[in-house]
Design an enzyme around this catalytic site. Structure first.
Site, PDB file in Angstrom:
ATOM      1  N   CYS A 257       0.849  -1.197   0.000  1.00 37.01           N
ATOM      2  CA  CYS A 257       0.000   0.000   0.000  1.00 37.01           C
ATOM      3  C   CYS A 257       0.880   1.241   0.000  1.00 37.01           C
ATOM      4  O   CYS A 257       1.635   1.485   0.954  1.00 37.01           O
ATOM      5  CB  CYS A 257      -0.924  -0.013   1.204  1.00 37.01           C
TER       6      CYS A 257
ATOM      7  N   CYS B 289       0.039   3.553   2.920  1.00 33.68           N
ATOM      8  CA  CYS B 289       0.602   3.085   4.196  1.00 33.68           C
ATOM      9  C   CYS B 289       2.076   3.459   4.299  1.00 33.68           C
ATOM     10  O   CYS B 289       2.556   3.894   5.360  1.00 33.68           O
ATOM     11  CB  CYS B 289       0.437   1.579   4.320  1.00 33.68           C
TER      12      CYS B 289
END
Length: 273
Positions: free
Chosen positions: A121, A124
């Site tokens: 991600c 993230c």
């Protein structure tokens, strides 16, 4: 010349050679030099020393110019993943569902933030340094990391499908809030931290994860987690007085059970306990 030719047949350092050298004259620092198969004496800068000088021999040249007698062993450590960098003492990874449940129970009234992330991600990855900064500024708050790639089944049981995703927990209150945010919406995280950061005293037992989530984790065959739902406790009677546990609401006086005392029916009223 006859003496010099005789020396050509002698070995250097032999007594016969030394005597022949003396017959040619004792030159201070004389050196016996063999040139063209014959020996000759030359002046040496070394006082009183005699040395045999032969034809120069070429040394073998190494084919590897970088070769060195000293060998160095260079060892490189394991490359750190981005979610392993910048971690603070109050940040740690969760490895099992049981560890997550126990961590929330053992935290007591302290604030616990569970960070669900995925290694692939990009959001993230970009948000991770700021989360580490929040952890550094709030050492009394626990930050638990759950890697989706390693714990997909657990995340599915907890209904976490969007990343990065955060859940705030505390003591008897259990889950306080849950949301997803990125760098662009980091204000969500700041506001939630400011709202739930102040310490509060629990007025009941520590809840941790909600019971519905505990049951979902226990029903997941991929997880080694067991949970048995505790039966609800009904009000009991002791010595003619009602005993109500703190988990149940207090009944109004009109709804109190009747207890037979002698020939009359009287309602038992709790004395504020």
């Amino acid at each position: 010349m006859a003496a010099a030719q005789a020396m050509a047949k002698m070995s250097v350092g032999s007594p016969a050679c030394n005597r022949a050298a003396g017959s040619l004259g004792r030159w201070r620092g004389a050196v016996a030099v063999r040139l063209g198969g014959s020996w000759s004496w030359r002046k040496s800068p070394f006082l009183g020393g005699r040395m045999a000088v032969g034809p120069r021999r070429s040394r073998p040249v190494s084919r590897n110019p970088v070769a060195s007698p000293v060998q160095m062993n260079l060892s490189f450590g394991k490359t750190m993943k981005w979610w392993e960098k910048g971690l603070q003492p109050n940040m740690r990874a969760i490895h099992t569902a049981q560890e997550l449940v126990d961590s929330l129970i053992n935290a007591g009234d302290g604030l616990v933030i569970v960070d669900f992330f995925s290694p692939g991600c990009a959001g993230c990855h970009a948000l991770h340094p700021k989360i580490c900064q929040f952890a550094e500024r709030n050492p009394d708050v626990q930050f638990l990391q759950v890697n989706f790639e390693e714990h997909k089944s657990m995340c599915h049981s907890l209904h976490v499908h969007v990343f990065p995703f955060f859940r705030f927990y505390r003591g008897a209150q259990g889950r306080l809030c849950s949301f997803s945010c990125t760098n662009a919406t980091i204000k969500k995280f700041k506001d939630a931290l400011a709202k739930h950061k102040p310490d509060r005293c629990s007025l009941g037992p520590i809840k941790g994860i909600e019971e519905s989530e505990l049951l979902a984790l226990a029903a997941n065959r991929d997880l080694q987690f067991t949970y048995t739902k505790e039966p609800d406790l009904a009000p009991s009677m002791e010595d003619g007085a009602e005993v109500i546990t703190h988990d149940h609401p207090r009944l109004p006086a009109a709804a109190k059970p009747l207890v037979r005392q002698g020939s009359e029916d009287r309602a038992v009223v709790s004395s504020g306990r």
